[in-house]
Motif scaffolding. Sequence first.
Motif, PDB file in Angstrom:
ATOM      1  N   THR A  87       0.830  -1.198   0.000  1.00 18.63           N
ATOM      2  CA  THR A  87       0.000   0.000   0.000  1.00 18.63           C
ATOM      3  C   THR A  87       0.864   1.247   0.000  1.00 18.63           C
ATOM      4  N   ASN A  88       1.975   1.193   0.690  1.00 12.52           N
ATOM      5  CA  ASN A  88       2.841   2.353   0.831  1.00 12.52           C
ATOM      6  C   ASN A  88       3.803   2.538  -0.333  1.00 12.52           C
ATOM      7  N   MET A  89       4.257   1.444  -0.947  1.00 17.30           N
ATOM      8  CA  MET A  89       5.281   1.590  -1.983  1.00 17.30           C
ATOM      9  C   MET A  89       5.063   0.728  -3.215  1.00 17.30           C
ATOM     10  N   GLY A  90       3.911   0.097  -3.307  1.00 15.33           N
ATOM     11  CA  GLY A  90       3.604  -0.747  -4.457  1.00 15.33           C
ATOM     12  C   GLY A  90       3.835  -2.217  -4.127  1.00 15.33           C
ATOM     13  N   PRO A  91       2.895  -3.086  -4.472  1.00 17.76           N
ATOM     14  CA  PRO A  91       2.985  -4.499  -4.095  1.00 17.76           C
ATOM     15  C   PRO A  91       4.236  -5.219  -4.596  1.00 17.76           C
ATOM     16  N   VAL A  92       4.703  -4.880  -5.774  1.00 17.28           N
ATOM     17  CA  VAL A  92       5.843  -5.588  -6.355  1.00 17.28           C
ATOM     18  C   VAL A  92       7.092  -5.449  -5.483  1.00 17.28           C
ATOM     19  N   VAL A  93       7.249  -4.310  -4.841  1.00 11.22           N
ATOM     20  CA  VAL A  93       8.440  -4.051  -4.023  1.00 11.22           C
ATOM     21  C   VAL A  93       8.557  -5.089  -2.907  1.00 11.22           C
ATOM     22  N   GLY A  94       7.502  -5.239  -2.116  1.00 14.92           N
ATOM     23  CA  GLY A  94       7.527  -6.197  -1.006  1.00 14.92           C
ATOM     24  C   GLY A  94       7.633  -7.638  -1.478  1.00 14.92           C
ATOM     25  N   ILE A  95       6.973  -7.949  -2.571  1.00 13.21           N
ATOM     26  CA  ILE A  95       7.048  -9.315  -3.100  1.00 13.21           C
ATOM     27  C   ILE A  95       8.483  -9.644  -3.503  1.00 13.21           C
ATOM     28  N   LYS A  96       9.169  -8.710  -4.154  1.00 10.57           N
ATOM     29  CA  LYS A  96      10.563  -8.950  -4.540  1.00 10.57           C
ATOM     30  C   LYS A  96      11.446  -9.124  -3.303  1.00 10.57           C
ATOM     31  N   TRP A  97      11.197  -8.329  -2.276  1.00  8.42           N
ATOM     32  CA  TRP A  97      11.968  -8.517  -1.044  1.00  8.42           C
ATOM     33  C   TRP A  97      11.742  -9.914  -0.479  1.00  8.42           C
ATOM     34  N   LEU A  98      10.476 -10.349  -0.429  1.00  8.25           N
ATOM     35  CA  LEU A  98      10.172 -11.696   0.058  1.00  8.25           C
ATOM     36  C   LEU A  98      10.920 -12.733  -0.769  1.00  8.25           C
ATOM     37  N   GLN A  99      10.882 -12.606  -2.079  1.00 13.33           N
ATOM     38  CA  GLN A  99      11.552 -13.569  -2.950  1.00 13.33           C
ATOM     39  C   GLN A  99      13.067 -13.563  -2.725  1.00 13.33           C
TER      40      GLN A  99
END
Length: 183
Positions: A87-99
């Motif tokens: 919500t704060n920085m775009g979903p793709v950002v957090g998903i890439k960190w998780l990956q």
Amino acid sequence: MSVNPVINAVLEKEGNYVNHPNDSGGATRWGITEKTARDFGYSGDMKNFSREDAYTILEKNYWYLPGFNKIDKISPALAYELCDTGTNMGPVVGIKWLQRWLNAYNNQGAYYPDIIVDGNIGPATLNALNAFLLKRGKEGEGVMLLSLNCSQGQHYLELAESRVKNESFIYGWMKERVSLAAP
């Protein structure tokens, strides 16, 4: 009806109307920028943008579309963290960190194979997360939350260093966004 506790928690965190002169996103209400609201057909004053409209946009685009609902079935705490970050920085950002973290934690492929860091929650990411949590358990879930928050904090620091006006927000970002608490 607003029943998703993650979306409700994000809305509470995002708060009401703000239009800070240093915010490049401009007028925002409930965490939805004016541009995003317009993209979804809202034409009124952002001061009047409803919580329900924001809820609908957040749930569709920051919960179901990126696949955080699939993560929720494995780890509600991680799903909350990823949705809040998204919500704060775009979903793709957090998903890439998780990956990236999943790849770093796979013991050179001994626990599960590396996955492509593409920002998409697909079968490989879900399988890796399941394998990670099977191997590391509840402790691993906490370590992954901490890891995601480390990445998020580093990102905020880089934002503040690259644009001095972001110094207006970094304390609040760290205080409100970087935490291990879930709804």
